[in-house]
Motif scaffolding. Structure first.
Motif, short mmCIF file in Angstrom:
data_model
loop_
_atom_site.label_atom_id
_atom_site.label_comp_id
_atom_site.label_asym_id
_atom_site.label_seq_id
_atom_site.Cartn_x
_atom_site.Cartn_y
_atom_site.Cartn_z
N GLN A 71 67.37 27.95 -20.34
CA GLN A 71 66.95 26.62 -20.76
C GLN A 71 68.16 25.91 -21.33
O GLN A 71 68.86 26.46 -22.18
N PRO A 86 57.41 19.02 -8.82
CA PRO A 86 57.12 19.57 -10.15
C PRO A 86 57.83 20.89 -10.42
O PRO A 86 57.89 21.34 -11.55
N SER A 87 58.37 21.52 -9.37
CA SER A 87 59.08 22.79 -9.53
C SER A 87 59.85 23.08 -8.25
O SER A 87 59.58 22.50 -7.19
N ALA A 88 60.80 24.00 -8.35
CA ALA A 88 61.49 24.47 -7.15
C ALA A 88 60.51 25.16 -6.21
O ALA A 88 60.61 25.03 -4.99
N SER A 89 59.57 25.89 -6.77
CA SER A 89 58.58 26.59 -5.94
C SER A 89 57.82 25.62 -5.05
O SER A 89 57.55 25.92 -3.88
N THR A 130 60.67 33.81 -6.78
CA THR A 130 59.85 32.78 -6.11
C THR A 130 60.33 32.51 -4.69
O THR A 130 59.53 32.31 -3.78
N TYR A 145 69.47 26.52 -8.37
CA TYR A 145 68.91 26.33 -9.72
C TYR A 145 69.82 26.92 -10.81
O TYR A 145 69.92 26.37 -11.91
N GLY A 162 66.32 22.50 -10.23
CA GLY A 162 65.43 21.92 -11.23
C GLY A 162 66.20 21.57 -12.48
O GLY A 162 67.40 21.83 -12.60
N ALA A 172 61.30 21.76 -18.28
CA ALA A 172 60.54 22.25 -17.14
C ALA A 172 59.63 21.13 -16.65
O ALA A 172 59.27 20.21 -17.38
N GLY A 173 59.24 21.22 -15.37
CA GLY A 173 58.31 20.24 -14.81
C GLY A 173 58.94 19.26 -13.84
O GLY A 173 58.24 18.42 -13.27
N GLY A 184 61.53 19.44 -10.44
CA GLY A 184 62.39 20.10 -9.47
C GLY A 184 62.82 19.07 -8.44
O GLY A 184 62.25 17.98 -8.35
N ASN A 204 58.44 14.19 -17.66
CA ASN A 204 59.63 14.98 -17.35
C ASN A 204 60.69 14.13 -16.66
O ASN A 204 61.89 14.40 -16.78
#
Length: 385
Positions: free
Chosen positions: A24, A78-81, A109, A184, A205, A214-215, A217, A268
């Protein structure tokens, strides 16, 4: 902006030595103020969606510029995933190219999403590591005329190994395969130009070296590939005009926003814009020089102390993250925290990660603390436990 001025934007350095950007990024006063600005807009406007969507579009353009891409090549996720899933869902594995080459150093992931495509016909091949390195030869052994795509992390989250992505792109493209970069664990720690690098896709992200939360990507898709792909993981923000509210047909925008799905993570986006503004002020080249210098100083000092460093010693094989092997990683992290040093571990690997807000003094303080906690550290030549 000078390095000292940049560091002064992060209040934690008045209380702690923070070397945990691999987990982080530290919180800046700029991001703190941006989050408050979002709440103020909510209080003042009730539901100012036009303003909020405009912030997301500003973020798209700002991030695109930071990696040498066009805004139309960026999806805000909202994410790399979510980005990886959208791309994976757009591929058909029934043709002659059905193989996905996954290296041993991938974040879970990335590996798990491609493993999930096996039920759709994907064939997973593995590029095997050699100890703490993953040479191009490992990819050369498995990329062939059946390979569709090669997902590859730039910097390994476990040991800090940096993959030769330029070499991998040349190898994969020569054999007709795509490269999907997971950046990332590196984006924000120095310059990157995705067009010059030649990758076909990239995810990253904001919560690590991009210094936000977070939140958020980002998915980059090379411009000439966008209109060839129609994801089956989709949603109303993947349309030409989400606010047309159509339920009778799918229309695909010409840009990478076709890979988006649900309502964007507006709070975010405020945080991410503030963080990118701050990074622009110091400059990615300046960030990269400082990070490289600090990682080298720490790596050399740890090796000279006899600690077992699992991150490659060569500068071109190392990112902003340097890992020292310990006898008990969680206990060592706890002991360092008691000394005011914030780091992290994966297994028994102590992860120390640098950003432009770190100094030589931070490096020296970590090394001094490791000497003090030496019973928890592996030493070169010591027997395995």
């Amino acid at each position: 902006m000078t390095l000292a001025e940049f560091r002064a934007r992060f209040p934690i350095f008045g209380r702690r030595i923070y070397v945990n950007s691999c987990s982080q990024g530290a919180l800046s006063i700029d991001v703190d103020e941006a989050m408050r600005a979002y709440l103020d807009s909510w209080h003042a406007g009730g539901s100012p969606w036009e303003l909020w969507v405009e912030q997301v579009e500003r973020l798209r353009a700002r991030f695109a510029a930071s990696i040498g891409a066009g805004a139309d090549e960026i999806a805000v996720m909202p994410s790399a995933s979510a980005g990886i899933n959208a791309v994976a869902s757009a591929f058909n594995f029934s043709g002659p190219r059905s193989h996905v080459v996954v290296g041993d150093f991938e974040f879970p992931t990335m590996a798990q999403i491609w493993l999930a495509q096996e039920c759709r016909g994907a064939v997973i091949r593995r590029a095997r590591a050699s100890g703490d390195t993953l040479p191009l030869a490992a990819y050369d052994a498995v990329i062939d005329e059946h390979t569709l795509i090669v997902p590859a992390t730039h910097v390994c989250f476990r040991n800090g190994h940096k993959t030769d992505i330029g070499g991998l792109v040349r190898l994969a493209h020569d054999r007709g395969a795509y490269v999907f970069l997971d950046d990332y664990q590196r984006t924000g720690s120095g310059p990157i130009d995705v067009h010059a690098l030649g990758v076909d896709f990239m995810v990253t992200g904001c919560l690590k070296y991009l210094l936000a939360a977070a939140g958020i990507g980002f998915l980059y898709v090379r411009r000439d590939l966008i209109e060839r792909l129609e994801p089956t993981v989709t949603g109303w923000f993947g349309r030409v005009n989400p606010f047309a509210f159509r339920i009778d047909a799918l229309d695909w925008p010409p840009g990478a926003n076709r890979f988006e799905s649900g309502t964007p993570p507006v709070p975010n986006a405020y945080a991410a814009l503030a963080a990118l503004d701050l990074l622009d002020r110091i400059g990615y080249a300046s960030v990269g020089r400082q990070v490289d210098q600090l990682a080298a100083r720490y790596s050399i000092a740890a090796r000279n102390a006899g600690f077992v460093v699992t991150t490659p010693a060569a500068p071109d094989g190392r990112g902003p993250l340097v890992v020292v092997h310990s006898a008990d990683g969680p206990a060592l992290v706890t002991q360092l925290a008691a000394r005011g040093i914030i780091a992290s571990c994966r297994g028994n690997g102590l992860r120390v990660a640098f950003h432009a807000y770190n100094t030589d003094g931070d490096v020296d303080a970590v090394i001094s603390a490791l000497f003090a906690e030496s019973p928890l550290l592996k030493r070169a030549g010591s027997p395995a436990r």
